[in-house]
Design an enzyme around this catalytic site. Structure first.
Site, short mmCIF file in Angstrom:
data_model
loop_
_atom_site.label_atom_id
_atom_site.label_comp_id
_atom_site.label_asym_id
_atom_site.label_seq_id
_atom_site.Cartn_x
_atom_site.Cartn_y
_atom_site.Cartn_z
N ASP A 156 0.84 -1.20 0.00
CA ASP A 156 0.00 0.00 0.00
C ASP A 156 0.88 1.25 0.00
O ASP A 156 2.05 1.20 0.39
CB ASP A 156 -0.88 0.03 1.27
CG ASP A 156 -1.86 -1.13 1.29
OD1 ASP A 156 -2.16 -1.68 0.22
OD2 ASP A 156 -2.31 -1.48 2.40
N1 URA Z 1 -1.29 -5.94 3.69
C1 URA Z 1 -1.74 -4.67 3.75
O1 URA Z 1 -2.76 -4.40 4.34
N2 URA Z 1 -1.01 -3.72 3.15
C2 URA Z 1 0.13 -3.95 2.49
O2 URA Z 1 0.76 -3.03 1.97
C3 URA Z 1 0.58 -5.28 2.43
C4 URA Z 1 -0.15 -6.27 3.04
#
Ligand code: URA
Length: 235
Positions: free
Chosen positions: A104
């Site tokens: 993310d």
């Molecule tokens: N899970 C999440 O919620 N965000 C990420 O960036 C990776 C795994």
């Protein structure tokens, strides 16, 4: 056998047009001989190629480790945000790299970028059982029930069932989580289903490949052969 111009493009020397111009200007030699034909066929593994006197070390594919900072999206292009590709040196960017899986925008840590689609697919696929290890800071302490629930497979708020995951409690409402699939916002959603909010998230490892602690945030470097193989070592 490969065409010389195509090969030089694949190695990040320049665009097809730029490369053909270099060849016509006699800037390219193969095994010490000046070459003027862009369509010359050669075996890249057994040819010594130089461009303007600089040797080209042929690599079929590129595999980079990036220490991703927050604020960058895991995409090759985006209209609104900066992308992780902007953190990669120009000579690699020209080779058509893409992130193998996503973190993310606000997640930090280990991200692999490659132009090897099969490798990326294998890394992402839950069937490969490549566990991704995350460090998470939460708004509440982890309980034994959380650990058990992760182990037996969390059901997300939308009803989706997750594969069994490993959860390890750390100090000050933090934890390590290991998952082998990559649903959208998965770690955050898994904790949400347990009534907890992720305040900070960082990926520390993929398989047995750990994020290089000496790689500064925002920097990328090539993986060694051993590191590349470490991804698929199942623990
Ligand atoms: N899970 C999440 O919620 N965000 C990420 O960036 C990776 C795994």
């Amino acid at each position: 056998m490969e065409r010389l111009d195509k090969l030089l493009v694949s190695q990040g020397v320049g665009s097809r047009r730029e490369v053909q111009k270099l060849i016509r200007r006699k800037a390219v030699t193969v095994n010490g001989e000046t070459v003027t034909k862009p369509d010359l066929k050669l075996d890249p593994d057994n040819s010594r190629i130089e461009v303007s006197g600089r040797p080209i070390s042929y690599k079929k594919n590129i595999y980079l480790m990036l220490n991703k900072p927050a604020g960058f999206v895991s995409a090759t292009e985006d209209n609104l945000s900066r992308t992780v590709l902007e953190l990669v040196p120009e000579e690699y960017r020209r080779r058509g790299l893409a992130p193998a899986g996503r973190l993310d925008k606000d997640t930090e840590g280990l991200l692999i970028l490659t132009d090897d689609g099969d490798f990326a697919h294998k890394l992402i696929s839950p069937k490969s059982k490549v566990y991704k290890r995350y460090y998470a800071e939460l708004d509440a302490e982890i309980t034994e029930e959380d650990i058990e629930s992760f182990k037996s497979g969390i059901v997300l708020e939308n009803g989706e069932k997750c594969l069994p995951a490993r959860l390890e409690k750390c100090e000050n409402s933090s934890a390590f989580v290991e998952i082998c699939e990559g649903k959208f916002h998965q770690v955050k959603k898994m904790f949400l289903s347990r009534g907890k909010k992720v305040l900070y998230l960082r990926r520390d490892a993929i398989g047995t490949l750990r994020l290089d602690v000496n790689l500064p945030k925002g920097m990328a470097r090539e993986l060694t052969k051993t590191e590349k193989d470490a991804i698929f070592v199942v623990k």
